[in-house]
Design a protein around this motif. Sequence first.
Motif, PDB file in Angstrom:
ATOM      1  N   VAL A 180     -18.883   5.494  -4.638  1.00 38.01           N
ATOM      2  CA  VAL A 180     -18.682   4.142  -4.130  1.00 38.01           C
ATOM      3  C   VAL A 180     -17.197   3.822  -4.078  1.00 38.01           C
ATOM      4  O   VAL A 180     -16.486   3.916  -5.084  1.00 38.01           O
ATOM      5  CB  VAL A 180     -19.422   3.099  -4.990  1.00 38.01           C
ATOM      6  CG1 VAL A 180     -19.246   1.711  -4.394  1.00 38.01           C
ATOM      7  CG2 VAL A 180     -20.902   3.440  -5.100  1.00 38.01           C
ATOM      8  N   ILE A 181     -16.741   3.450  -2.883  1.00 39.95           N
ATOM      9  CA  ILE A 181     -15.383   2.966  -2.675  1.00 39.95           C
ATOM     10  C   ILE A 181     -15.465   1.452  -2.512  1.00 39.95           C
ATOM     11  O   ILE A 181     -16.250   0.951  -1.709  1.00 39.95           O
ATOM     12  CB  ILE A 181     -14.758   3.589  -1.416  1.00 39.95           C
ATOM     13  CG1 ILE A 181     -14.722   5.107  -1.529  1.00 39.95           C
ATOM     14  CG2 ILE A 181     -13.352   3.037  -1.176  1.00 39.95           C
ATOM     15  CD1 ILE A 181     -14.306   5.794  -0.233  1.00 39.95           C
ATOM     16  N   GLY A 182     -14.681   0.731  -3.279  1.00 38.13           N
ATOM     17  CA  GLY A 182     -14.691  -0.718  -3.202  1.00 38.13           C
ATOM     18  C   GLY A 182     -13.467  -1.246  -2.485  1.00 38.13           C
ATOM     19  O   GLY A 182     -12.353  -0.774  -2.706  1.00 38.13           O
ATOM     20  N   HIS A 197      -9.604  -0.715  -3.510  1.00 43.85           N
ATOM     21  CA  HIS A 197      -8.505  -0.837  -2.558  1.00 43.85           C
ATOM     22  C   HIS A 197      -8.461  -2.247  -1.989  1.00 43.85           C
ATOM     23  O   HIS A 197      -9.502  -2.906  -1.862  1.00 43.85           O
ATOM     24  CB  HIS A 197      -8.692   0.148  -1.392  1.00 43.85           C
ATOM     25  CG  HIS A 197      -8.723   1.579  -1.799  1.00 43.85           C
ATOM     26  ND1 HIS A 197      -7.592   2.363  -1.848  1.00 43.85           N
ATOM     27  CD2 HIS A 197      -9.760   2.385  -2.183  1.00 43.85           C
ATOM     28  CE1 HIS A 197      -7.919   3.590  -2.236  1.00 43.85           C
ATOM     29  NE2 HIS A 197      -9.218   3.626  -2.449  1.00 43.85           N
ATOM     30  N   PRO A 198      -7.293  -2.729  -1.585  1.00 40.72           N
ATOM     31  CA  PRO A 198      -7.198  -4.006  -0.871  1.00 40.72           C
ATOM     32  C   PRO A 198      -7.664  -3.857   0.568  1.00 40.72           C
ATOM     33  O   PRO A 198      -7.705  -2.745   1.122  1.00 40.72           O
ATOM     34  CB  PRO A 198      -5.709  -4.339  -0.946  1.00 40.72           C
ATOM     35  CG  PRO A 198      -5.035  -3.014  -1.059  1.00 40.72           C
ATOM     36  CD  PRO A 198      -5.965  -2.138  -1.847  1.00 40.72           C
ATOM     37  N   ILE A 199      -7.988  -4.980   1.196  1.00 47.35           N
ATOM     38  CA  ILE A 199      -8.527  -4.961   2.553  1.00 47.35           C
ATOM     39  C   ILE A 199      -7.546  -4.324   3.542  1.00 47.35           C
ATOM     40  O   ILE A 199      -7.968  -3.713   4.526  1.00 47.35           O
ATOM     41  CB  ILE A 199      -8.922  -6.383   2.990  1.00 47.35           C
ATOM     42  CG1 ILE A 199     -10.198  -6.821   2.256  1.00 47.35           C
ATOM     43  CG2 ILE A 199      -9.151  -6.478   4.487  1.00 47.35           C
ATOM     44  CD1 ILE A 199     -10.700  -8.195   2.607  1.00 47.35           C
ATOM     45  N   ALA A 200      -6.262  -4.439   3.266  1.00 43.12           N
ATOM     46  CA  ALA A 200      -5.275  -3.863   4.181  1.00 43.12           C
ATOM     47  C   ALA A 200      -5.455  -2.363   4.361  1.00 43.12           C
ATOM     48  O   ALA A 200      -5.053  -1.797   5.382  1.00 43.12           O
ATOM     49  CB  ALA A 200      -3.867  -4.166   3.680  1.00 43.12           C
ATOM     50  N   GLU A 201      -6.078  -1.703   3.395  1.00 39.52           N
ATOM     51  CA  GLU A 201      -6.266  -0.245   3.464  1.00 39.52           C
ATOM     52  C   GLU A 201      -7.585   0.153   4.120  1.00 39.52           C
ATOM     53  O   GLU A 201      -7.912   1.341   4.201  1.00 39.52           O
ATOM     54  CB  GLU A 201      -6.181   0.350   2.066  1.00 39.52           C
ATOM     55  CG  GLU A 201      -4.811   0.164   1.415  1.00 39.52           C
ATOM     56  CD  GLU A 201      -4.741   0.735   0.008  1.00 39.52           C
ATOM     57  OE1 GLU A 201      -5.628   1.548  -0.343  1.00 39.52           O
ATOM     58  OE2 GLU A 201      -3.826   0.355  -0.733  1.00 39.52           O
TER      59      GLU A 201
END
Length: 333
Positions: A180-182, A197-201
């Motif tokens: 799972v990547i969040g 990760h932040p949404i920018a990524e």
Amino acid sequence: MSQGQPRLHVQLAVSAGSALRNAFTREAVLEAADGHPGVLDGVSLGFSDTGPALEAALPGADILVLTGQAGLAGLALRAPRLRWLHHTSAGVEWLLRESLPPELLLTNASGTHSPKTAEFALLCALMLSNNMPALFTAQRAHRWDPRPSPTVAGRTALVLGLGGLGGAAAAALEAAGLTVIGVSRSGRPHPAVAESHPIAELPALLPRADILLITLPLTAETRNLIGARELDLMPRGSGVVNIGRGPLLDHDALAARLRDGRLGGAVLDALPDEPLPGDSPLWDVPNLIITPHCGLYDPTAYARRCLDGFFANLRRFKAGAPLQQLVDPARGY
């Protein structure tokens, strides 16, 4: 509440048009209050619909508990004593458009859906991994189209949003063996995900996603966040699940990629219009499963969990302590 201090008046208003109207009855409220001994000391309760009876009660209300929607324009004049508004659903975007008094505390039912969210998110991942959208499409066409599949363990799910919904979903998927990547606004670590990760990524992460699970609230920043560009970054044959809000996703772009096979399947529990009109082309999109915004609702437990959260907050309010499930208007959730 000290002796001689005026009683708090809590007004509970239920819209006749709300799908939750039969869950938030007077009896259900009083039964939930019994589970919080002493919470109603110094408190009076009023019950109404959202029409003239609510209008008559607003001038004396200190706290409003609202199920469904109601016209709240000019609330400062209509309810001069009101200090706290609690909405018994998680979505509050419509409330934030009502120009509520800036000093009014606003809480919602965030987190109340978590147990059912975990189960439904896993169900969606299993359906996508087992090609169920394509198999259902073949069944409707009377077409024999075997599509065997491996187990879901080892696949990668990208969970977009790690609040109450996303956190519960991530935990269930991780327990089933998915990586799972969040992705969240802050990018802060979360115990249920392998990476945060932040949404920018997001563009760099989408090529790794066998399943994209959308759980974000609707804000100015998240509207149309997943469009043609983002869908084209996903691996061919991957799947999309939306349990957040319909306007987060470009449904025309999704439909085009389901029709031509670039995406393997999708499950939508949040739609662009609700109820989805009968003439919407989405009904006939191949490899798409539509659940009419009911996947996260547990009719046996939701209202009680929601009311337990409210009464726990009422105890905090009376003590002057910070409230939980507090909405930040600047963030939109």
